[in-house]
Design a protein around this motif. Structure first.
Motif, PDB file in Angstrom:
ATOM      1  N   MET D  59       0.822  -1.201   0.000  1.00 57.21           N
ATOM      2  CA  MET D  59       0.000   0.000   0.000  1.00 57.21           C
ATOM      3  C   MET D  59       0.863   1.262   0.000  1.00 57.21           C
ATOM      4  N   VAL D  60       1.892   1.250   0.817  1.00 55.78           N
ATOM      5  CA  VAL D  60       2.754   2.432   0.864  1.00 55.78           C
ATOM      6  C   VAL D  60       3.511   2.579  -0.457  1.00 55.78           C
ATOM      7  N   MET D  61       4.002   1.458  -0.976  1.00 52.31           N
ATOM      8  CA  MET D  61       4.730   1.521  -2.246  1.00 52.31           C
ATOM      9  C   MET D  61       3.842   2.089  -3.349  1.00 52.31           C
ATOM     10  N   GLY D 173      15.366   2.082  -6.365  1.00 47.14           N
ATOM     11  CA  GLY D 173      13.974   1.782  -6.647  1.00 47.14           C
ATOM     12  C   GLY D 173      13.519   0.444  -6.122  1.00 47.14           C
ATOM     13  N   GLN D 174      14.468  -0.498  -6.008  1.00 48.65           N
ATOM     14  CA  GLN D 174      14.055  -1.852  -5.667  1.00 48.65           C
ATOM     15  C   GLN D 174      14.664  -2.376  -4.372  1.00 48.65           C
ATOM     16  N   GLY D 175      15.714  -1.705  -3.901  1.00 43.54           N
ATOM     17  CA  GLY D 175      16.431  -2.219  -2.733  1.00 43.54           C
ATOM     18  C   GLY D 175      15.653  -2.021  -1.446  1.00 43.54           C
ATOM     19  N   THR D 176      16.159  -2.683  -0.406  1.00 44.42           N
ATOM     20  CA  THR D 176      15.603  -2.453   0.917  1.00 44.42           C
ATOM     21  C   THR D 176      16.754  -2.231   1.886  1.00 44.42           C
ATOM     22  N   VAL D 182      13.892   1.087   0.044  1.00 43.23           N
ATOM     23  CA  VAL D 182      14.564   2.390  -0.081  1.00 43.23           C
ATOM     24  C   VAL D 182      13.580   3.461  -0.542  1.00 43.23           C
ATOM     25  N   VAL D 183      12.684   3.079  -1.460  1.00 41.36           N
ATOM     26  CA  VAL D 183      11.696   4.039  -1.964  1.00 41.36           C
ATOM     27  C   VAL D 183      10.944   4.701  -0.816  1.00 41.36           C
ATOM     28  N   ILE D 184      10.549   3.892   0.140  1.00 43.41           N
ATOM     29  CA  ILE D 184       9.786   4.437   1.259  1.00 43.41           C
ATOM     30  C   ILE D 184      10.652   5.379   2.084  1.00 43.41           C
ATOM     31  N   LEU D 185      11.935   5.013   2.216  1.00 43.98           N
ATOM     32  CA  LEU D 185      12.829   5.899   2.979  1.00 43.98           C
ATOM     33  C   LEU D 185      12.999   7.240   2.269  1.00 43.98           C
ATOM     34  N   VAL D 190      11.790  13.038   1.928  1.00 39.70           N
ATOM     35  CA  VAL D 190      11.250  14.194   1.200  1.00 39.70           C
ATOM     36  C   VAL D 190      10.086  14.807   1.969  1.00 39.70           C
ATOM     37  N   VAL D 191       9.190  13.959   2.421  1.00 45.89           N
ATOM     38  CA  VAL D 191       7.989  14.459   3.101  1.00 45.89           C
ATOM     39  C   VAL D 191       8.361  15.189   4.386  1.00 45.89           C
ATOM     40  N   ILE D 192       9.179  14.539   5.202  1.00 46.01           N
ATOM     41  CA  ILE D 192       9.519  15.159   6.489  1.00 46.01           C
ATOM     42  C   ILE D 192      10.321  16.433   6.261  1.00 46.01           C
TER      43      ILE D 192
END
Ligand code: ATP
Ligand code: ATP
Ligand code: MG
Ligand code: MG
Lengths: 506, 312, 333, 333
Positions: D59-61, D173-176, D182-185, D190-192
């Motif tokens: 969902m987040v992705m 784009g694909q790593g964690t 990583v995308v979520i990070l 950016v958001v914060i």
């Protein structure tokens, strides 16, 4: 006071299309003086100030500061040159707190990366404290128009400026705030700051200013030391004639009638006012006085169903009156002239004629409901002439008019419907002496012809000059009534501020 | 396992983009029929939007349900490589249909042969209007099967019928009003236009309106079919439509997915046991296409087909 | 002397004439008309097929029905609103009428019901805007999604073939009166009618007041909420009318019809001088905006510009045209 | 006694605590948070799969990268602008970087160039808005069309396959890192970052002033045109960043990517409290808006709601949620 000229304007001209707003104007401002500008509506005062602040660019002419020729390309440049400006039309950010509004310019030039809201609010409270009590964290959109005017003034006072321009700052203020403002102005002048003060109130000019310049039709007419002239000289220079009667003749004893046009009993609103009872009688002009925020506007808006949930009884010409909406009110001939002309009085971007006809365009429509344009324009032109409106074409947007002329449009709009009962909230806000006298004359004529008239004004001389009777409002209640000889500024102010404690007046 | 039969609760999912599109309806009917024959459960899934991130999200959510296999229409090939591989690693077999993700480890791909459609259409056009005539195409750039239908026809013409002249090529993106406008303009600019090839049915609806209005003699051929173009075929306004065998696509799609999930039921003659890959590896299955003409049009009424069937 | 006499004899006519020309020149739309004329001349030189009756007819046909939606959108924009649901609601009009027809309802009755449904949708949006207090943008976005969903639900995603529509019904979409298609006549009637009303009637004057300054309008005794409710409803109703005409024209009801229509329609109105802040705009200008967009698209197709270049050229012409128009308007002011 | 002492010992903390809770309750976003929580609880009951790590991640992705664009759009909306070109410009970022990479440019350099190109596009729009004086709406509409055209032209309409991208590039784009993609990070950073800057820095306060009343801001010496130029450019630059992340995530560049993205993104910002008139909005709120939209979509997919019902339910939930939120905000005020 020295004679050093700090700001010098020479041969400056500015046109808007065919309208020549400034024609070769010369003007000098000395260090530490309070210099009044006077002139009829549309004489070009605000235009000149806008040029000095870099909001408008002149077509020709020079501006020098300290003898140096300067080009003021934007308000940012003006600020750097030490020019501060309180605008005739309130220009604040409604979505932003009072504190931030006051320090907007500071924030803009600040080198610090982060905002310090706490410090900002503390400083704002200090600046405001002198003028009025407003919580600096409230949003400007929640303030009444007079409080916004005070914020606008506070904003200019915080600027570190050498030249301070005040364009009709007191138009929506009562005596009390105006006096505070003058005190501050004199203090600033004492510190060597030069002040340009624009006002249509002669008393203010003569009580507080050092020199006065008069403008007419975009030309600079004369500059005199205030000490050397009397108000009639200034008015004469402004309008090219002496206005012999500033106020029309009042109702005489034998004209007094006991016929009541509007009878209001125990009118209350949840929070704004309580148990308001009064009558407007035939032939009289009734005044409503009070301090800022006393609830004068609210009472009147409540009566004609513009705002608030009101309880109480009313009757019009002896018949019980129950209004459901303002539309209903208009259809019964009861109209309200708003104090916030830009916010809810006029349609800035629409033509003058369409503005004037807004309350009832049906009046110039044919049987099919089509507006007959030449009729609309003819009728608008008649009202415009009666109010001495200065305009280019009736199809021009109202935004192209000077502040005072915009006010006249608002009044014309109200007269359009041939009202039976008129509530005027600060009717002569920003209107020049000549037009003011004309408006007063019109009100008197209307009153004599049986129209009920109630005037709210923060300018006590106006209330005293025009009204036959003045009610005073204090904290949402009627605290007293003055008439005849008792109508003095002292009595009114006393009732307005002391409120409940009723002094013996008679 | 007891041969070609599902365990109770064994579920297969069909995942698509723009899930409201009628194209999927007969495909899913075929998918369901096959699943019923094997005693399997099915789910129709995907995203109603034309949005790759949403489709990937729905794909990953389907994986949470641990299905035995999935028949997938990947909106774009490469973005699905990683999700498909991850799904296979966690035990869900993936077969693609109508659009492929060739670099992923999907076990099979089933589609109709767009090149064959284009070639058929080219030959038919030439047969009807001769081999030295003017023709035009409408297109929908960015959608691979539509692109292929157009580009393949053009290059086939260039190679085999050099006298055929391509006089118009307009993007109408499945929008009938845009197709109307484009066709009207092409007709204006080319009074001798003989034939029009359209890779999908939405644009064909607009094109035929323009041709009828201009009272032009233009042979219209298009791929896919809608009730409206079907009627135009019956009325002779559209010459012919080429329609993929959607039912077979779904049915064979299920078979391939099922076999991928039950690789133990057969033993191919290769090294899968030692190398450890899924023996069910079919790079390409052609479901074929049907030619719709005035004569057989009645068999292609989707509403008649759907009568008494459950769409979901 | 005679001159002088004649001059004084007809002062009214003369000044009226002069002011007519001056008014024409001062009109907001003059710049757009000029730009469109330039495009016309350029295209006539570039292609011999451009200035033909058939091409002109096709060009007008291509935007005529959408033009009816443009009218509704312009009025809504003037009142300060916006509607993203126009495409879905137009599709819904087709689907509702088509579905009813297929279920045995007389096509005229079905159309009337369908337009009523669209009007109801407009009223629904009007309710959320004026009573609940939400912004037009978000309400119409939600309705755009919902209406599209209803289209899908009602058709199972499949277009409804309506070839059995009686010829007298198809006539409104496909017939001609003399050489002129009925669609164009309906379009002209709607445009001229609403343009006239918007300029002249007291009712529509209130729409301008409301959009120009809602508070001042309320303080002039105008029931601004009713006005906004009215314009919102009107826009959806006109979508309904457009949907019915499309249905008659294409002989089918497409649940996916009109995706992205809202941007086109709003763009036409804005190019034609309508303000997104409300208070200004004209039907005539908005239709010119639609004409401009349509002429550019048709011309690119006529010149057989490569598909891959078309978008680039189209966008650039749009930007250039709007800039020139803006410059001309500013200069005259 | 001890109690009293400890109470008086920490008067600041106490009042800070109380005011923290009060501030939380007063915050614009509280209503939205509550609505989202209710949805979460309902979904957890309705589906055993909902509250799983995999589903949450999916969902987040699904909105994380678009969330970066939401940030840019929110800032632009606050300054009084709007951008319809975000989808096209994001696609263009992918195409430009992908094309350069396929032509031998190092992927990091290609990405930098691509982001620069997007920034340039933003500046281009900023120029037309601030210097020529056109409205954001029409300028960004034209650029939306042009950018899409460039995408098609550069790729011939076919996606560019970029599976040869080096793994360290694909990582973004694909790593964690640990279990977190990583995308979520990046998204959180950016958001914060922007949320903080928007709330606290003097630079971004000018964005609010400009959007709230451009004239008043200009009178205070703020160069409002520069501010608008800046926000317009920033929004496109963030589209560039989003495009690069998408490219790394998908390993391909898709010329048709992001069609219709603008409505989603604007809707998220508006649901989160941004005003289309400018002057108000928060990043936090806008992201909550994006979360709401995403949760609703995901939930419908997870519950296997019939496609034909999904749109109807989605639109209705949107309308209901916004109405409730509006009601709560109004009640608190
Ligand atoms: N933006 C504009 N466009 C056209 N004409 C304008 C514009 N601004 C001012 N004018 C005209 O310029 C003249 C001078 O206006 P200005 O506002 O300077 O008058 P003023 O002396 O300040 O009057 P007031 O006392 O009413 O405020 C007026 O005739 C006005 O109509
Ligand atoms: N929109 C509003 N929201 C909240 N409070 C308001 C609003 N408008 C006015 N008030 C408050 O209502 C009270 C009465 O204001 P009102 O404007 O009627 O006063 P007034 O006597 O007309 O004085 P003035 O107009 O000079 O400020 C004041 O305390 C004012 O702050
Ligand atoms: Mg002035
Ligand atoms: Mg008041």
């Amino acid at each position: 006071m020295t004679d050093d000229v700090i700001l010098k304007i020479s041969n400056l001209s500015k046109s808007f299309g065919p309208v020549r707003a400034l024609k070769g104007v010369d003007f000098e401002l000395r260090k530490g003086e309070i210099h009044a500008l006077a002139g009829e509506n549309g004489a070009g005062k605000s235009t000149l100030m806008n040029v000095i602040d870099g909001i408008l660019q002149p077509d020709s002419g020079e501006i020098s500061i300290d003898g140096q020729r300067v080009k003021i390309g934007s308000p940012a440049v003006a600020q750097k040159l030490g020019i501060g400006f309180v605008h005739q039309e309130i220009a604040l950010c409604p979505d932003v707190s009072v504190a931030e509004n006051i320090f907007m310019a500071t924030t803009n030039t600040s080198r610090s990366f982060l905002m310090n809201y706490h410090a900002l609010e503390k400083k704002a409270a200090a600046v405001l404290g002198e003028l009025v009590t407003i919580d600096p964290s409230t949003l400007v959109r929640d303030l009444s128009i007079s409080h916004q005017q005070l914020v606008e003034i506070a904003k200019a006072l915080t600027l570190d400026c050498r030249v301070l321009i005040l364009d009709e700052p007191t138009a929506a203020l009562t005596e009390k705030e105006a006096q505070i403002l003058f005190r501050i102005m004199r203090r600033l002048a004492g510190k060597g700051i030069s002040i340009i003060y624009i006002s249509h109130r002669m008393v203010e000019i003569f009580d507080n200013c050092d020199r006065v310049s008069v403008f007419r039709d975009g030309c600079h007419i004369t500059t005199r030391n205030v000490a050397d002239v009397v108000p009639d000289d200034v008015v004469n220079a402004m309008v090219g004639r002496v206005i012999d009667e500033l106020y029309p003749r009042k109702q005489s004893e034998d004209e007094r009638s006991e016929d009541v046009i509007l009878d209001v009993r125990n009118l209350s609103e949840r929070t704004r006012f309580k148990d308001v009872t009064f009558q407007i009688r035939k032939g009289e002009i009734l005044g409503l006085a009070g301090l800022i925020g006393a609830g004068r506007s609210e009472i009147v808006k409540g009566i004609c169903r513009l705002e608030g949930k009101v309880s109480g009884e009313m009757s019009l010409n002896g018949l019980p009156l129950s209004l459901t909406s303002y539309k209903d009110s208009i259809s019964k001939g009861i109209v309200y002239l708003s104090e916030d002309r830009k916010g809810d009085g006029i349609f800035l971007e629409m033509p003058i004629s369409a503005n004037v006809s807004a309350l009832k365009p049906e009046q110039v429509a044919n049987a099919l409901g089509l507006i007959v344009r030449y009729k609309e324009e003819a009728q608008a032109a008649r009202l415009a002439a009666r109010l001495n409106l200065k305009f280019g074409a009736l199809t021009d947007p109202v935004s192209s008019l000077s502040g005072g002329n915009q006010q006249k449009v608002a009044i014309a709009k109200m007269l359009w419907v041939d009202p039976k009962l008129i509530f005027l909230d600060e009717p002569t806000r920003g209107v020049d002496v000549g037009a003011k006298a004309e408006i007063h004359r019109i009100l008197r004529t209307l009153a004599a012809s049986g129209v009920g008239i109630l005037v709210i004004s923060s300018e006590l001389p106006e209330l005293i000059g025009v009204c036959d009777r003045v009610l005073v409002v204090c904290e949402g209640r009627i605290s007293g009534e003055v008439s005849g000889k008792d109508m003095s500024e002292e009595n009114i102010m006393h009732l307005a501020s002391v409120g409940g404690v009723r002094p013996s007046l008679h | 396992a007891n041969g070609l039969q599902c365990e109770p609760g064994e579920t297969y999912i069909m995942n698509v983009m723009v899930s409201g599109h009628p194209y999927w309806v007969p495909v899913y009917q075929g998918f369901k029929q096959a699943a019923a024959a094997f005693g399997c459960e099915t789910i129709f899934s995907g995203t109603p939007d034309y949005d790759i991130t949403k489709q990937i999200a729905s794909f990953e959510q389907d994986m949470v349900k641990q299905p035995a296999g999935m028949l997938l229409h990947p909106m774009q090939s490469d973005p699905f490589i990683e999700p498909i591989n991850r799904a296979i690693d966690s035990g869900t077999q993936i077969v693609t249909f109508a659009a492929d993700s060739p670099k992923s480890n999907r076990t099979a791909y089933i589609t109709s042969d767009n090149l064959a459609e284009a070639k058929f259409a080219a030959e038919e056009i030439v047969k009807q209007v001769g081999d030295s005539a003017e023709y035009a195409v409408l297109e929908n750039p960015g959608q691979s099967n539509h692109d292929l239908r157009v580009t393949a026809l053009i290059s086939y013409m260039e190679e085999n019928y050099p006298d055929m002249k391509l006089v118009g090529r307009q993007a109408t993106n499945q929008d009938s009003n845009a197709a109307y406008r484009a066709t009207a303009s092409i007709l204006q600019a080319n009074p001798n236009l003989a034939a029009l090839w359209i890779p999908e049915a939405g644009s064909a609806e607009g094109a035929v309106a323009a041709v009828l209005e201009a009272e032009a003699e233009v042979l219209i051929m298009h791929a896919d079919v809608t009730p409206t173009t079907l009627e135009h075929i019956k009325a002779g306004n559209i010459h012919m439509a080429l329609n993929p065998n959607q039912g077979i696509q779904g049915f064979m799609g299920f078979m391939a997915t099922f076999l991928a999930a039950h690789p133990d039921v057969f033993d191919p003659f290769n090294d899968y046991k030692v190398s450890g890959y899924n023996p069910m590896q079919v790079p390409y299955i052609d479901n074929g296409f049907a030619v719709i003409t005035k004569e057989n049009a009645d068999s292609f009424d989707l509403n008649a087909y759907m009568e008494g069937r459950d769409p979901s | 002397m005679e001159d002088a006499v004649s001059l004084t004899d007809t002062p009214h006519t003369r000044s009226a004439d002069a002011s007519f020309i001056r008014r024409m020149l001062r009109m907001r739309e003059t710049g757009l008309v000029a730009i469109i004329l330039v495009l016309f001349v350029a295209m006539s030189i570039a292609s011999p097929y451009f200035l033909t009756w058939v091409n002109m007819r096709a060009m007008v046909m291509a935007f005529a029905v959408e033009g009816i939606v443009v009218v509704g959108m312009t009025i809504l924009l003037i009142s300060g609103g916006i509607d993203l649901s126009v495409g879905s609601v137009t599709a819904l009009a087709m689907v509702v009428a088509g579905w009813l027809f297929l279920n045995g309802v007389d096509p005229w009755v079905a159309s009337a019901i369908s337009i009523a449904v669209c009007t109801g949708i407009g009223a629904f949006m009007g309710f959320f805007v004026t009573r609940v207090g939400l912004h037009h943008f978000i309400v119409s976005l939600a309705v755009m999604v919902i209406a599209r969903g209803v289209c899908l639900l009602g058709t199972g995603g499949r277009p409804l073939g309506l070839y059995t529509l009686p010829p007298e019904f198809k006539f409104i979409g496909q017939g001609t009166i003399g050489p002129v298609p009925v669609v164009i006549l309906i379009f002209l009637a709607v445009v001229i009618g609403f343009d006239f009303m918007l300029r002249r009637t007291t009712l529509f004057r209130k729409v301008f007041y409301t959009g120009s300054n809602e508070k001042a309008a309320a303080y002039s005794g105008i029931r601004t909420k009713r006005v906004i409710f009215f314009t919102t409803t009107l826009c959806s109703a006109l979508c309904g009318v457009a949907g019915i005409i499309y249905m008659a024209r294409f002989g089918s009801a497409q649940p996916t019809f009109g995706i992205g229509m809202e941007l086109n329609v709003i763009a036409a109105a804005v190019i034609g001088g309508a303000s997104l802040k409300g208070g200004s705009g004209t039907i005539f200008g908005a239709i010119l905006g639609a004409v401009l967009l349509s002429v550019v698209s048709s011309s690119l197709a006529l010149l057989d510009v490569s598909v891959y270049w078309q978008d680039i050229i189209r966008g650039s012409i749009l930007l250039t045209a709007v800039s020139i128009d803006h410059y001309l308007v500013k200069k005259r002011a």
